[in-house]
Design an enzyme around this catalytic site. Sequence first.
Site, mmCIF file in Angstrom:
data_model
loop_
_atom_site.group_PDB
_atom_site.id
_atom_site.type_symbol
_atom_site.label_atom_id
_atom_site.label_comp_id
_atom_site.label_asym_id
_atom_site.label_seq_id
_atom_site.Cartn_x
_atom_site.Cartn_y
_atom_site.Cartn_z
ATOM 1 N N ARG A 23 -68.549 18.281 10.187
ATOM 2 C CA ARG A 23 -68.105 19.569 10.739
ATOM 3 C C ARG A 23 -68.004 20.633 9.651
ATOM 4 N NH1 ARG A 23 -64.600 16.114 13.761
ATOM 5 N NH2 ARG A 23 -62.812 16.624 12.432
ATOM 6 N N ASN A 43 -58.364 -0.641 17.449
ATOM 7 C CA ASN A 43 -57.736 -1.912 17.054
ATOM 8 C C ASN A 43 -56.291 -2.006 17.535
ATOM 9 O OD1 ASN A 43 -56.955 0.044 15.249
ATOM 10 N ND2 ASN A 43 -57.404 -1.126 13.407
ATOM 11 N N CYS A 44 -55.628 -0.875 17.736
ATOM 12 C CA CYS A 44 -54.262 -0.908 18.275
ATOM 13 C C CYS A 44 -54.238 -1.349 19.736
ATOM 14 C CB CYS A 44 -53.605 0.461 18.140
ATOM 15 S SG CYS A 44 -53.325 0.970 16.425
ATOM 16 N N PRO A 278 -62.830 10.108 -10.408
ATOM 17 C CA PRO A 278 -62.743 11.340 -9.614
ATOM 18 C C PRO A 278 -63.819 11.497 -8.551
ATOM 19 C CG PRO A 278 -63.485 11.804 -11.855
ATOM 20 C CD PRO A 278 -63.038 10.376 -11.837
ATOM 21 N N ASP A 285 -55.503 1.647 5.084
ATOM 22 C CA ASP A 285 -54.558 0.565 4.829
ATOM 23 C C ASP A 285 -54.700 -0.037 3.442
ATOM 24 O OD1 ASP A 285 -53.934 1.045 7.446
ATOM 25 O OD2 ASP A 285 -54.758 -0.828 8.231
ATOM 26 N N TYR A 428 -34.761 21.031 28.963
ATOM 27 C CA TYR A 428 -33.799 20.310 29.790
ATOM 28 C C TYR A 428 -34.024 20.583 31.266
ATOM 29 C CZ TYR A 428 -29.606 19.693 32.589
ATOM 30 O OH TYR A 428 -28.755 19.362 33.603
ATOM 31 N N LYS A 436 -26.947 18.543 26.636
ATOM 32 C CA LYS A 436 -26.819 18.105 25.241
ATOM 33 C C LYS A 436 -27.775 16.926 25.077
ATOM 34 C CE LYS A 436 -21.930 19.405 24.913
ATOM 35 N NZ LYS A 436 -20.541 18.890 24.732
#
Length: 565
Positions: A23, A43-44, A278, A285, A428, A436
Site C-alpha cells: 500500500r 490461528n486464534c 539495521p 511472537d 448508558y 455509574k
Amino acid sequence: MTQKILIVGGVAGGASAAARLRRLDEEAEIILFERGKYISFANCGLPYYIGNVIKNRDDLLVQTPERFKARFNIDVRINSEVMGIDRKRKELNVKDLSSGTVYTEKYDKLILSPGAEPARPPIPGIKSPRIFTLRNIPDADAINKFIEEQKPKCAVVVGGGYIGLEMAENLRTRGLLVAIVEMLDQVMPTLDKEMANLLHEHLRDQSIALWLGDAVAGFRESDSKLFVALKSGMELRCDMAVLAIGVKPEVKLAKESGLDIGNTGGIKVNESLQTSDPDIFAIGDAIEVQNFVLKTPSLIPLAGPVNKQGRIVADNICGRDVKCKGTQGTAILKVFELTIGITGASEKDLKKANIDYEKSYVHPANHAGYYPGAQQMHIKTLFSKPEGKVLGVQIVGRDGADKRIDVFATAIRAGMSVFDLQELELAYAPPYGSGKDPVNMAGFVAANTLDGTVETIHWDELEDDDFVIDVRTPREFARGNVPGSVNIYVNDLRNKLNELPKDKTINAYCTVGVRSYIACRILQQNGFNVRNLSGGYVTYRAYTADELLEAETARQLKEEFCTGF
C-alpha cells in the site's frame, strides 16, 4: 530505486507487513516465504474449529496465495523453508519443500516473522500419536481426524493457559470428559490467584477436572489408552492428550545468523523493530518487546500487537519514522460462559518489579439491576501511589466484560489515573450499563482509598486477632461469613455503637464493599478507627474458597480419570 523486500513467515505479522508495504510502495519487489501450506490463517480460531463452533474449515483461511497475489501483487512462496541468512551477501538460502530444490534470494531489507513454536519438553512417551499440540491448521486437522475416527471419551489437557483453556472448553463441547493438569497452583497464570479462583469454580461447574500444582512426569500407552503419570505419583487414564504448556520464540534462524537474542529468549529489536542488523527487522511472537507498564523486556505473544508491528515495520522500511511504544498485554478469553479480560500489569508482576502500588476490587452488575439479565462482574484494579495511575486491570464476568476491559486498556495507554476513571462519560441505557458504569465505580473506590475518604484493608492482610464486623443482614450472615466476625446490620449500626470497641481497629465488610463503606463513614465520624475490607465477602471467598471447592466438587470429576483416587 526499487527495493527488494523478503519476508520470512506469514500469518498475522508477515502478511500484515506485506500488505502494508504494498500500500505504501507500488514498485517494491516483495516476496513472502512460508514454510507451511497456508500464508494467513486464523490461528486464534483453531480451538473453535475443533469444537465445531466454526464448522467450515475454509473460514479459517484469511488469505490465500492466489488472492494475495491478485490483490497486492506479492510473490508468495508456500512450502518454502528459509534455511539460512548470509548477512554479508544479503541473501537467503531457501529450500522448496515440494521439490527439494535449494536456491538463494537476495534482499535489500529482510523481515523475520517466524512466530513461536509449542513447547514440547523431553518427557518420556511424549511422541505418542495420542498426544497433540495446536499451532496450525494441520495440527487442528490431526486432532479432528483423531476425534472423528477414534471416538475418544476423555482427554487430558496439559497446561492451563489461553490455549489450554480454549481446548478444554472445545473438547468438552465435542462431548469429551476433560482434565487440566497445570504445574502452577492456578490456571491462567496472567491472572492473580484470587481472580483465577473464580475461574476454577466455573471450570468445575462445567465438569472440568483440575489437577493444579502438579506436572506431567511421563506418558505411556496400554490397551488403547494413554496413561499420564504426574510428579505427585498420580496416574491419569485418558484417550488423548493436548500439550498446551506454552510457546517459545522460534529464533533458530536469527541466532544462527548472529543476530542478538534478548535475555527473555526473543529476538532483540529496537523501537523501530530493527534487529542488531539495521537491514533486518523482526516482528511477532519471536521478538522481545518492551512491557508498556513495567518498561522491561518481555515476551507477549498476542495477535493484536503482532498485526501492529507488521504495520510499523512496513512504515519504517518505506521511510517513515514510526516507533513501537511497547505492549501492555491486553487480552480476552472466553471460558464457557465466562469472559476473562486482562490489561497491563498483574499484582504478581508489580511485586516482582518492586513497583509501589495499591489495589481495589468492585463487583458491579454489567447493566442496570432493574433491567432483566443483569450479571455480576468482578474487577480488580491496580494503581500507583499516590498518583493513582492505572497499572493493570483484571475482569472476570459475562456480558459487558469485553467493552470494560477495552476502556481500561485505553486508560492505561493514555496514562490516565483512577481519578480520571471517575470522570469518564460512558454510554448508558439500562440494557447496556448503569448511570455509574463499572469503570466509574472502579475509579470511585480506588480514589476513595487514595484521598483518605476511607482506609482500606485486603483480606490477605488481616491478622488472626483483628476485630471484624459483618454489616450484612442476619440472613446473609447465616448463609456464610468470615469466621470470628460480629454481625451488626448497617441500618442498625448507629444504635449499637456502644457494642463496638474504641481501643481496636474495626474491619468492616459486606457482600461487595458498598454497605461496609457506608458503615466505615458512620463509624469514622463517630470516633472509631475503621477499615473497609476491599471487595467484601465476594473477594474474601475468592481468596479462600478454592480449597473448599476442590474438596466439595473435584473428587467425582477426578474419579473419571484415575483409579484409587
